[in-house]
Structure formats: C-alpha cells, structure tokens
Enzyme design. Structure first.
Site, mmCIF file in Angstrom:
data_model
loop_
_atom_site.group_PDB
_atom_site.id
_atom_site.type_symbol
_atom_site.label_atom_id
_atom_site.label_comp_id
_atom_site.label_asym_id
_atom_site.label_seq_id
_atom_site.Cartn_x
_atom_site.Cartn_y
_atom_site.Cartn_z
ATOM 1 N N ASN A 243 26.012 14.542 -34.241
ATOM 2 C CA ASN A 243 25.976 13.228 -33.582
ATOM 3 C C ASN A 243 26.162 13.373 -32.072
ATOM 4 O O ASN A 243 25.501 12.677 -31.296
ATOM 5 C CB ASN A 243 27.044 12.311 -34.180
ATOM 6 C CG ASN A 243 26.598 11.667 -35.469
ATOM 7 O OD1 ASN A 243 25.781 10.750 -35.461
ATOM 8 N ND2 ASN A 243 27.104 12.166 -36.590
ATOM 9 N N HIS B 69 31.941 6.121 -38.077
ATOM 10 C CA HIS B 69 32.607 6.337 -39.360
ATOM 11 C C HIS B 69 31.554 6.274 -40.462
ATOM 12 O O HIS B 69 30.730 5.359 -40.471
ATOM 13 C CB HIS B 69 33.677 5.265 -39.589
ATOM 14 C CG HIS B 69 34.398 5.447 -40.890
ATOM 15 N ND1 HIS B 69 35.371 6.409 -41.062
ATOM 16 C CD2 HIS B 69 34.264 4.822 -42.084
ATOM 17 C CE1 HIS B 69 35.805 6.364 -42.318
ATOM 18 N NE2 HIS B 69 35.155 5.410 -42.954
ATOM 19 N N ASP C 16 40.164 3.226 -38.286
ATOM 20 C CA ASP C 16 38.856 2.770 -38.766
ATOM 21 C C ASP C 16 38.755 1.242 -38.788
ATOM 22 O O ASP C 16 38.078 0.660 -39.641
ATOM 23 C CB ASP C 16 38.533 3.373 -40.145
ATOM 24 C CG ASP C 16 38.436 4.887 -40.081
ATOM 25 O OD1 ASP C 16 38.070 5.408 -39.014
ATOM 26 O OD2 ASP C 16 38.743 5.548 -41.091
ATOM 27 N N ASN D 125 33.826 4.999 -32.008
ATOM 28 C CA ASN D 125 33.900 5.963 -33.109
ATOM 29 C C ASN D 125 32.738 5.705 -34.058
ATOM 30 O O ASN D 125 32.303 4.569 -34.213
ATOM 31 C CB ASN D 125 35.216 5.787 -33.869
ATOM 32 C CG ASN D 125 35.356 6.770 -35.032
ATOM 33 O OD1 ASN D 125 35.080 7.970 -34.885
ATOM 34 N ND2 ASN D 125 35.774 6.275 -36.189
HETATM 35 C C1 GAR Z 1 29.650 12.415 -39.401
HETATM 36 O O1 GAR Z 1 29.119 12.115 -40.668
HETATM 37 C C2 GAR Z 1 30.640 11.349 -38.987
HETATM 38 O O2 GAR Z 1 30.286 10.057 -39.395
HETATM 39 C C3 GAR Z 1 31.884 11.810 -39.701
HETATM 40 O O3 GAR Z 1 31.876 13.209 -39.585
HETATM 41 C C4 GAR Z 1 30.520 13.674 -39.495
HETATM 42 C C5 GAR Z 1 30.416 14.550 -38.274
HETATM 43 O O4 GAR Z 1 29.178 15.209 -38.247
HETATM 44 N N1 GAR Z 1 33.067 11.235 -39.119
HETATM 45 C C6 GAR Z 1 34.207 11.060 -39.779
HETATM 46 O O5 GAR Z 1 34.351 11.362 -40.945
HETATM 47 C C7 GAR Z 1 35.318 10.426 -38.978
HETATM 48 N N2 GAR Z 1 36.494 10.243 -39.783
HETATM 49 P P1 GAR Z 1 28.685 15.871 -36.878
HETATM 50 O O6 GAR Z 1 29.822 16.776 -36.384
HETATM 51 O O7 GAR Z 1 27.481 16.672 -37.274
HETATM 52 O O8 GAR Z 1 28.388 14.775 -35.917
#
Ligand code: GAR
Length: 195
Positions: free
Chosen positions: A14, A108, A144, A106
C-alpha cells in the site's frame, strides 16, 4: 504540496501505491519519509528505490513513550504534515495521536465498524456475509475508529480462505488508499465508495 510520511511494518505494498500516486502528475501531496518499526520490513528497500527517504525506529525492548518520541522526532525532522499508516502494526498511544490530531490516516482490512482488530479476513468469512472490504479512516485514540474517508468492497466467494480473500482485497486497497489520500490532501473529507 502537503508533505506525507508513510508508516509501515512489513511488505509495504500500500505504501508503494501511495508513493507512486504522489509521484504522478498533478497531486496535492508528496512523500517525504517512509518509516518502519521493523528494520527487516521489505518496503524499506522499495521506498528507497523510488527515491523516498527511509527511517527505522525499532519498537523492541524499550518503553512505548521512548519509541513514540523517536518516531515523532523523525517525522518532524522530515517535515511531515500528514501521516499514512499502511500496514503499520503498532497501536499508537493517545498522546502520540493528539500531537498529530486530524492528520493521521489508516487503512484497515475490513468494512468498519465491522471487524476491528486482527484476523479480519477469517472473521468476515465466518460471519456468513457476502461482501468484505477495506476502509481508510482518520485515526483517533480508539482503535480502528475515527471518521471514515472511503471504503472499497469485494465479494466473499463460497470457497474463500483467509488467504484467497486477502488476495482479492489487496488490489482494492491499492485503488482505495491513493484515492483517499488524494482527496484528504486536497481538503476533501467527504466519504466515498469503490464498489
Ligand atoms: C493491508 O492489508 C492492510 O490493510 C493491513 O495490513 C496489510 C498491509 O499490507 N493493515 C492492518 O491489518 C492494520 N491493522 P502492505 O504492507 O502490503 O501494505
């Protein structure tokens, strides 16, 4: 241009999409720092390859106030005005959030207010719902919670496992977060949906 710092703990897919969108033409924000609480986070190398300064502030083996004070200093030194949490897996204290009030986003991996916390894909499947999704929201002291800026929706299919569902959701996250940041940096906080 609003100066954006992105906080990661892992892969940073992301984060990469946010950086790439800010480096495109005609964007109201620019990336000034990618900060990880884990030195081994894969996203650090990718950010550096895109020319974005990186920093590591390790959370391990120290009191949280000290960890957060070092992060705060690194973020201010970089001139950050907006913080994007992108797979950042530490819970920020109310004190830290107050110092950046109204300036932290953020992403989520659920349709908030459903499934706050961890294991969101498994819980969405277990719920029997036909859809799942991701939410970009403003960060407040409650975990959240905070005003929703945008949400993206994907179907839950009969044979889904948490992994297949996460793999379907991730590309939707990659569309959602850059759009949410673009709007937020331009001062637009109206909710939007990607269906
Ligand atoms: C994503 O799916 C994000 O939504 C989630 O972690 C992943 C990170 O992926 N976030 C959470 O779970 C927050 N509590 P990335 O490092 O490839 O962006």
């Amino acid at each position: 241009h609003r100066a954006v710092a992105i906080l990661i703990s892992g892969t940073g897919s992301n984060m990469l999409r946010l950086v790439e969108s800010m480096q495109g033409a005609d964007h109201p924000a620019r990336p000034v720092l990618v900060l990880s609480n884990r030195p081994e986070a894969k996203g650090l190398k990718h950010a550096a390859a895109l020319g974005v300064p990186t920093a590591v502030v390790d959370h391990r083996g120290r009191p949280k106030p000290e960890f957060e004070a070092e992060m705060d200093a690194a973020l201010r030194d970089a001139g950050a005005e907006i913080l994007c949490l992108a797979g950042f897996m530490r819970v920020l204290s109310a004190d830290f959030i107050a110092r950046w009030e109204g300036r932290i986003l953020n992403i989520h991996p659920s349709l908030l207010p459903l499934f706050k916390g961890l294991d969101t894909h498994a819980r969405a499947i277990a719920s029997g719902m036909a859809v799942h999704g991701a939410t970009v929201h403003e960060v407040i002291a409650d975990l959240d919670a905070g005003p929703i800026l945008g949400q993206a929706v994907v179907p839950i299919l009969p044979d889904d496992t948490p992994d297949t569902l996460a793999a379907r959701l991730l590309p939707a996250e990659h569309r959602l977060y850059p759009e949410a940041l673009r709007r937020f940096a331009a001062g637009n906080r109206a909710r939007f949906a990607l269906l």
